[in-house]
Write an enzyme that holds these catalytic residues in place. Structure first.
Site, PDB file in Angstrom:
ATOM      1  N   LYS A  51      46.041 -13.561  49.915  1.00  0.00           N
ATOM      2  CA  LYS A  51      46.866 -14.203  50.943  1.00  0.00           C
ATOM      3  C   LYS A  51      46.053 -14.293  52.229  1.00  0.00           C
ATOM      4  O   LYS A  51      45.327 -13.347  52.573  1.00  0.00           O
ATOM      5  CB  LYS A  51      48.144 -13.380  51.134  1.00  0.00           C
ATOM      6  CG  LYS A  51      49.211 -14.033  52.017  1.00  0.00           C
ATOM      7  CD  LYS A  51      50.486 -13.166  52.065  1.00  0.00           C
ATOM      8  CE  LYS A  51      51.548 -13.752  52.972  1.00  0.00           C
ATOM      9  NZ  LYS A  51      52.784 -12.930  52.996  1.00  0.00           N
ATOM     10  N   SER A  75      57.015 -15.571  52.541  1.00  0.00           N
ATOM     11  CA  SER A  75      55.855 -16.248  53.098  1.00  0.00           C
ATOM     12  C   SER A  75      54.663 -16.331  52.129  1.00  0.00           C
ATOM     13  O   SER A  75      53.784 -17.164  52.327  1.00  0.00           O
ATOM     14  CB  SER A  75      55.403 -15.516  54.370  1.00  0.00           C
ATOM     15  OG  SER A  75      55.005 -14.201  54.077  1.00  0.00           O
ATOM     16  N   SER A 110      58.888 -11.305  51.624  1.00  0.00           N
ATOM     17  CA  SER A 110      57.840 -12.324  51.513  1.00  0.00           C
ATOM     18  C   SER A 110      57.031 -12.290  50.231  1.00  0.00           C
ATOM     19  O   SER A 110      56.299 -13.224  49.944  1.00  0.00           O
ATOM     20  CB  SER A 110      56.876 -12.223  52.702  1.00  0.00           C
ATOM     21  OG  SER A 110      57.433 -12.850  53.823  1.00  0.00           O
TER      22      SER A 110
END
Lengths: 488, 488
Positions: free
Chosen positions: B67, B142, B166
């Site tokens: 990420k 996210s 997330s």
């Protein structure tokens, strides 16, 4: 000033200088002329970096808290103080708010003022990180992140002082505590000490213990030397008195000012309404840290005897004058040196005299610290003991010391090599005395018949000359009188 | 084709020589470019990724994704924000360097909602990430790019971070597994923060064993993160034995019963029915599942408490972003203008809204009412969940109110959406309490994957993963690879 009295409070920031690394980052905790060499990612606020509390810093902060007789918290918390400023790369400063509990709360400290001990009240002391150093040039501002993250203790007093001299005397005492405990060099030249000063005035006849009687608090920020602290307080008191005399004091709002050196006056910065809301909240990256009772006990045992305590001993037990006691305790190392001389069998008064008349001057002349000074306490004690045992005179010891300082030699060796260790044999000295008396019949006659007893000093001089100073003058005098008496 | 297989299968193929790490890397890179074209999942594709020395470590030589809010030395790290669109860090996050030590090979950096804020996967500076099951739909966020890539078979796992949900929400929307361990099990050093007291590193995989393997490698106490803890006695993979007879789960009536949703849509009804069907299968496998009741006020408070605390921490955490020391520096007549222009031009409206709220709740006049009350409620919510954990190994709940929403946010309008807030936001309770929580797929609604969550008490990750593994086997939705389905 007679109609009014001033109430003065101090905020004293002092760096903890004697740790390897900074308070939350692993960068070196150091002072350097070269900018931006002691910097880690955290110090510049790079994304994803996290603070890690330096245990040694906490230990030293707790020690200071104890020396101020503050209460230590059960748990250590840190808070974020949020504001934007170029010297604050993270956008917040990690510090401690007065709630839940900083490293020290309450407290009381004695300080010497005009030869007597006074008490100052401490509100709190808290641990925080220093900001980057800004150097303002005509067309730009330089930032030095060496300073960002250096541990800083902020001590806040209650309005305990009535004059600039009291305030400065207090600051001197606190500085000596930092130095004695090895927490900080506390050197203003390195920017390690910075003060904010709070000043208000009130009518002389009102009770200052009732806060309702206090005047409007004016804070003067960023005062960097004790000399300036004095100047700031004096000019701010004068300014407030003038306002009062002109009936304008009551209209003055609570405010922050700064000191302008050129005009020796304080200048308005902002009023209390414009005070920044720092939006404090708990630093989430540092879990609360339990402070063990046994750890506190350990730290307490490491606190050295402080300046005040030593001065009291010197004055009250040793009979040393307060001004000399003050000099002897200016630095812990000097006081330690003095005490080691005493513990080696030297009378404190004598040790004090030798320190004040020769040793302190010598280290000054050589520009060394007392720790670096090559004549150690034991050597000085041995030298003084030679006077005690009448092996040498005081003057001989002094001259040897002076020569030692000049030539970087051991004073005992100097005495031995010159053979100025005093003649121990009375018979030899009596023979020399009689030779001198025989050689100076006129003077002897004058002494015996005309009563010119001052001539004894002439004979003594002759004795010292012939013995090349090896004779003990006191003993020579006794023997001289004895031999002259015999010739009556 | 190996990248659609489990870590253990790929490892077996590597060790037995059926495939080389270089071939795996080539496959993952090819697939990355294909997926980037279709779904926009990556900020950076590391075309020069190279295999290391193959060892018998399960992760050695196997590609994975990171990420883009994990700091990677020498590799662009943007947090999907224009504020960091050119930021190349000079240090690597601990979690990533731990994986490097295991020989894992990073293939790309995945898109997120800017700084992890947002639950749609549509707010990154490189644009929305599309759902590989149906590109009209969102992945949720996210950790959108990570979920998309793992579901699409780019590699067996990708790193995520979870502040509210997330990791788990995008996992559910993409039909894969998302594991958020206990707070502090994986170091946050180098994770670009959103809200430090809630941020948790974790992983997205296609089955529970893979999640255990990856977190076993990522976790560990870190001297750079004071909130990390020693988990050396926790062995996630070893603890998965499938033996779960007598384990007790509960679901919360106030979230799951249709009675709470007077205006329930067909989708919601299908989603909750699918969940209840899954519970029945789980019961049949020998796990006890019971309904419990929790004060509706506590359920309803969760989202508000999360908002106040996370926005407050975010506004402070991101104060370091000024564009001065790093990030694209904006023009201005002075540093204040430069900072303002940088922040105004480069943060998305969603983030700015959160900053304003976060700042508001910390202001002196509001702090007691909002921030301190939120902290108190955080304790109350956490205690309510801990009470459940006294009797149950885990709480099991449906994730969200159905499958993925549209990328075109205007199509998602639902006038009764406020009724669904507890369903949208209940995963946040695990962040408020620091609990371990995992999302696993439990079937399909409207031809799109849906998921359920398991949440356990802090430090009980082994037990939770073992139960998750058993449920995964019972339900049979592990190792899913997204196939585009016609939906319109």
């Amino acid at each position: 000033m007679n109609k009014y009295k001033a109430l003065i409070g101090l905020e004293m920031h002092c760096q903890i200088s004697n740790t390897n690394s900074k308070v939350f980052s692993s960068a070196k905790n150091g002072f350097s002329e070269d900018a931006n060499i002691y910097v880690q990612a955290l110090d510049m606020g790079f994304p994803g970096t996290l603070p890690v509390v330096n245990k040694e810093v906490v230990k030293k902060a707790l020690m200071m808290s104890m020396m101020l007789n503050c209460t230590q918290p059960e748990y250590l918390y840190f808070e974020r103080k949020n504001y934007y400023y170029p010297d604050l790369p993270k956008g917040f400063q990690i510090t401690q708010d007065t709630k839940p509990a900083p490293i020290g709360v309450g407290g009381e400290v004695e300080y010497l003022y005009n030869g007597e001990f006074k008490k100052a009240q401490i509100d709190n002391i808290h641990l925080e990180e220093d900001t980057a150093l800004q150097s303002h040039l005509p067309d730009c501002t330089l930032l030095d992140y060496n300073r960002a993250g250096i541990p800083l203790l902020e001590l806040v007093t209650k309005p305990s002082f009535h004059s600039s001299d009291e305030a400065v005397a207090f600051l001197e005492t606190i500085r000596s505590m930092y130095q004695y405990a090895g927490i900080s060099e506390a050197d203003p030249k390195k920017g390690q000490i910075r003060c904010d000063v709070n000043v208000s005035i009130m009518d002389e006849n009102l009770d200052e213990d009732n806060p309702n009687n206090w005047g409007t608090k004016v804070e003067i920020k960023g005062v960097n030397s004790f000399g300036t602290v004095k100047a700031v307080i004096d000019c701010e008191i004068a300014r407030q008195i003038e306002l009062k005399e002109n009936g304008k004091y009551d209209a003055m709002e609570q405010q922050t000012r700064r000191y302008d050196e050129e005009t020796n006056s304080t200048k308005f910065m902002r009023s209390k309404q414009d005070a920044i809301d720092y939006r404090y909240f708990v630093e989430p990256n540092i879990p609360r840290i339990r402070i063990d009772k046994s750890w506190l006990e350990e730290i307490k045992n490491e606190i050295p005897r402080l300046k005040n305590e030593r001065m009291k001993t010197y004055i009250e037990e040793y009979g040393i004058k307060p001004i000399d006691a003050d000099t002897l305790t200016k630095e812990k190392a000097i006081s330690d040196y003095f005490e080691e001389v005493v513990s080696n069998g030297i009378k404190p008064i004598d040790a004090a005299n030798w320190m004040n008349t020769i040793i302190l001057g010598a280290i000054n002349k050589l520009s060394v610290s007392i720790d670096e000074f090559f004549i150690k306490p034991l050597t000085l004690a041995d030298l003084i003991k030679m006077i005690y045992s009448e092996k040498i005179s005081k003057n001989q010891a002094k001259n040897a010391l002076y020569e030692a300082v000049d030539t970087n030699k051991n004073p005992i060796d100097i005495i031995n090599s010159l053979g100025i260790e005093q003649m121990q044999n009375d018979d030899e000295l009596i023979k020399i005395i009689n030779d001198i008396l025989d050689a100076n019949p006129t003077q002897l006659n004058d002494y015996l018949t005309k009563g010119l007893t001052n001539l004894i000093n002439y004979f003594l001089g002759q004795v010292m000359k012939v013995t090349k100073g090896k004779a003990n003058p006191a003993k020579a005098m006794v023997l001289l009188k004895q031999e002259i008496e015999a010739r009556k | 084709m190996y990248m659609n297989k489990s870590i253990e299968e790929i490892h077996e193929a590597l060790i037995s020589g059926k495939v080389t790490s270089q071939e795996l890397i080539n496959e993952a890179l090819n697939k990355s470019h294909e997926i980037q074209e279709k779904y926009n999942a990556f900020v950076t594709i590391l075309d020069d990724a190279k295999p290391g020395i193959l060892t018998d470590d399960l992760l050695s030589g196997i590609p994975y994704g990171i990420k883009d809010n994990y700091s990677t030395k020498g590799i662009l790290t943007t947090a999907s924000s224009n504020t960091l669109k050119d930021y190349i860090p000079f240090y690597t996050a601990t979690a990533v360097s731990n994986l490097e030590k295991h020989g894992a090979v990073a293939i790309n950096k995945t898109v997120l909602d800017e700084f992890g804020m947002g639950a749609t996967g549509t707010t990154g500076h490189t644009g929305a990430v599309l759902n590989p099951w149906n590109p009209s739909m969102m992945c949720a966020g996210s950790s959108a790019g990570s979920a998309c890539a793992v579901a699409a078979g780019v590699y067996p796992y990708a790193l995520g971070s979870d502040t509210g949900d997330s990791i788990r929400k995008p996992a559910a929307y993409c039909g894969i597994v998302g594991y958020k361990p206990t707070y502090g099990m994986i170091s946050r050093y180098g994770l670009l923060p959103y809200a430090s007291s809630l941020d948790t590193c974790g992983v997205l995989t296609r089955n529970v064993r893979d999640a255990a393997i990856v977190v076993d490698a990522m976790k560990g106490i870190d001297p750079h993160d004071m909130t990390s803890w020693d988990s050396s006695n926790i062995h996630l993979l070893e603890s998965i034995n499938g033996f779960v007879k007598g384990k007790k789960l509960c679901y919360i009536k106030e979230l799951v019963s249709l009675d709470n949703y007077p205006h329930a849509s067909d989708t919601l009804k299908a989603h909750l029915k699918n969940f209840m069907d899954a519970l029945n299968k789980i019961k049949d496998s020998g796990i006890i599942v019971e309904e419990v009741s929790v004060d509706k006020k506590i359920i309803d408070a969760t989202a508000n408490v999360y908002n106040v605390i996370s926005y407050a921490e975010a506004t402070s955490n991101m104060s370091n972003l000024t564009g001065i020391s790093f990030g694209p520096r904006e023009k201005g007549n002075n540093y204040v203008e430069m900072m303002k222009n940088y922040r105004t031009n480069n943060f998305s409206p969603l983030i700015k809204r959160r900053f304003i709220i976060g700042s508001y709740v910390l202001q002196k006049d509001n702090k007691e009412k909002y921030f301190y009350n939120a902290q108190r409620l955080r304790r109350i919510i956490t205690d309510a969940w801990l009470e459940l954990f006294k009797n149950y190994d885990a709480v099991i709940l449906p994730i969200e109110a159905g499958p993925a929403n549209y990328v075109d946010l205007s199509k998602n309008y639902n006038e009764f959406d406020h009724e669904l807030i507890p369903l949208h936001e209940n995963l946040q309770a695990a962040n408020l309490g620091g609990f371990p929580s995992i999302a696993i797929p439990d079937g399909f609604v409207n031809n799109l994957p849906v998921g359920l969550s398991l949440t356990s008490k802090p430090y009980d990750d082994e037990n939770m993963l073992n139960i998750a593994y058993a449920i995964e086997n019972t339900l049979g939705y592990s190792n899913q690879i997204a196939k585009e389905v016609s939906h319109e």
